[in-house]
Design an enzyme around this catalytic site. Structure first.
Site, PDB file in Angstrom:
ATOM      1  N   ASN A   1       0.808  -1.222   0.000  1.00 10.15           N
ATOM      2  CA  ASN A   1       0.000   0.000   0.000  1.00 10.15           C
ATOM      3  C   ASN A   1       0.845   1.278   0.000  1.00 10.15           C
ATOM      4  OD1 ASN A   1      -2.478  -1.545   0.182  1.00 10.15           O
ATOM      5  ND2 ASN A   1      -1.971  -1.871   2.350  1.00 10.15           N
ATOM      6  N   ARG A   2       2.084   1.151  -0.460  1.00  9.52           N
ATOM      7  CA  ARG A   2       2.988   2.291  -0.563  1.00  9.52           C
ATOM      8  C   ARG A   2       3.347   2.921   0.793  1.00  9.52           C
ATOM      9  NH1 ARG A   2       3.184   0.016  -4.793  1.00  9.52           N
ATOM     10  NH2 ARG A   2       3.228   0.966  -6.868  1.00  9.52           N
ATOM     11  N   LEU A   3       3.121   2.195   1.880  1.00  8.45           N
ATOM     12  CA  LEU A   3       3.517   2.684   3.195  1.00  8.45           C
ATOM     13  C   LEU A   3       4.933   2.199   3.492  1.00  8.45           C
ATOM     14  CD1 LEU A   3       0.243   2.279   5.303  1.00  8.45           C
ATOM     15  CD2 LEU A   3       1.288   4.380   4.436  1.00  8.45           C
TER      16      LEU A   3
END
Length: 238
Positions: A209-211
């Protein structure tokens, strides 16, 4: 550009393959005490991975960014040939474009990127010449053909065609015949190396989730990369 062209371009970007990174990430409790120890660990793991799988083809490929005389950034990929507490380093022709840039403005940035491992390391700092003794020791360890190419290539200068490169290769091949020894090709006086003395080292680890995780060491003292007391560690948002 008309609107149909803009729409087509946007659609093309939207259809790019997307990958949700499934890396292990990097949490503070797992970070080494110093940037050198953390970098050494990740580089060693990447080198080991390259021996076991096909998706880490050049684990020491290092993108090096410099600035030319007009202030325009320039970047190219070399192989990292040195890594110790003093910083990462590479070898090159001292008359190459990157060397000319660094002689005029030694500020530099570099990055190691391993997409299949979901990891990257960014280095920022000041470049300095590698000592001649280290350069000579490394040069003598190179394969015969790699030692010849240092003589054959007037790096970053124009060439009329491929034939010119082959002709120069043949000239140095005849000049320095292969005797099977480490010293059959001398180190050119125009060939050397650069090391980046870092002010900042960032460790990036991809997450879902691009975290992503971004752990940065910033210089707060005069010590080298192995001196934990000379660095402040913080997390940056992705």
């Amino acid at each position: 550009m008309d609107s149909s062209s803009r729409d087509s371009g946007t659609a093309g970007l939207a259809s790019v393959r997307r990958v949700d990174y499934s890396g292990d990430g990097l949490v503070e409790s797992d970070v080494a005490a110093s940037p050198y120890l953390q970098a050494r660990d990740w580089v060693d793991q990447a080198v080991a991975a390259a021996e076991e799988r096909d998706d880490v083809p050049e684990p020491t490929a290092l993108s090096v960014a410099t600035v030319d005389g007009s202030g325009t950034p320039d970047v190219r990929t070399v192989l990292m040939r040195f890594l110790d507490e003093r910083g990462p380093g590479f070898v090159t022709n001292l008359g190459s474009a990157k060397s000319e840039h660094l002689q005029a403005n030694p500020r530099a940035a570099a990055a190691l990127t391993w997409p299949s491992l979901y990891r990257a390391i960014r280095f920022r700092g000041t470049a300095e010449l590698v000592g001649r003794d280290e350069v000579e020791a490394y040069f003598d360890s190179r394969p015969y053909g790699s030692r010849l190419s240092a003589w054959a290539s007037d790096q970053s200068r124009p060439a009329a065609d491929r034939h010119e490169l082959e002709r120069k290769w043949q000239e140095v091949l005849e000049r320095f015949p292969d005797t099977g020894g480490d010293h059959d090709v001398p180190v050119p006086d125009f060939w050397g190396g650069w090391r980046i003395v870092c002010d900042e080292v960032e460790f990036w680890a991809g997450r879902r989730n691009r975290l992503h995780d971004r752990i940065v060491f910033r210089r707060s003292g005069e010590g080298d990369l192995g001196d934990a007391a000379s660095w402040t560690r913080l997390r940056l948002q992705p």
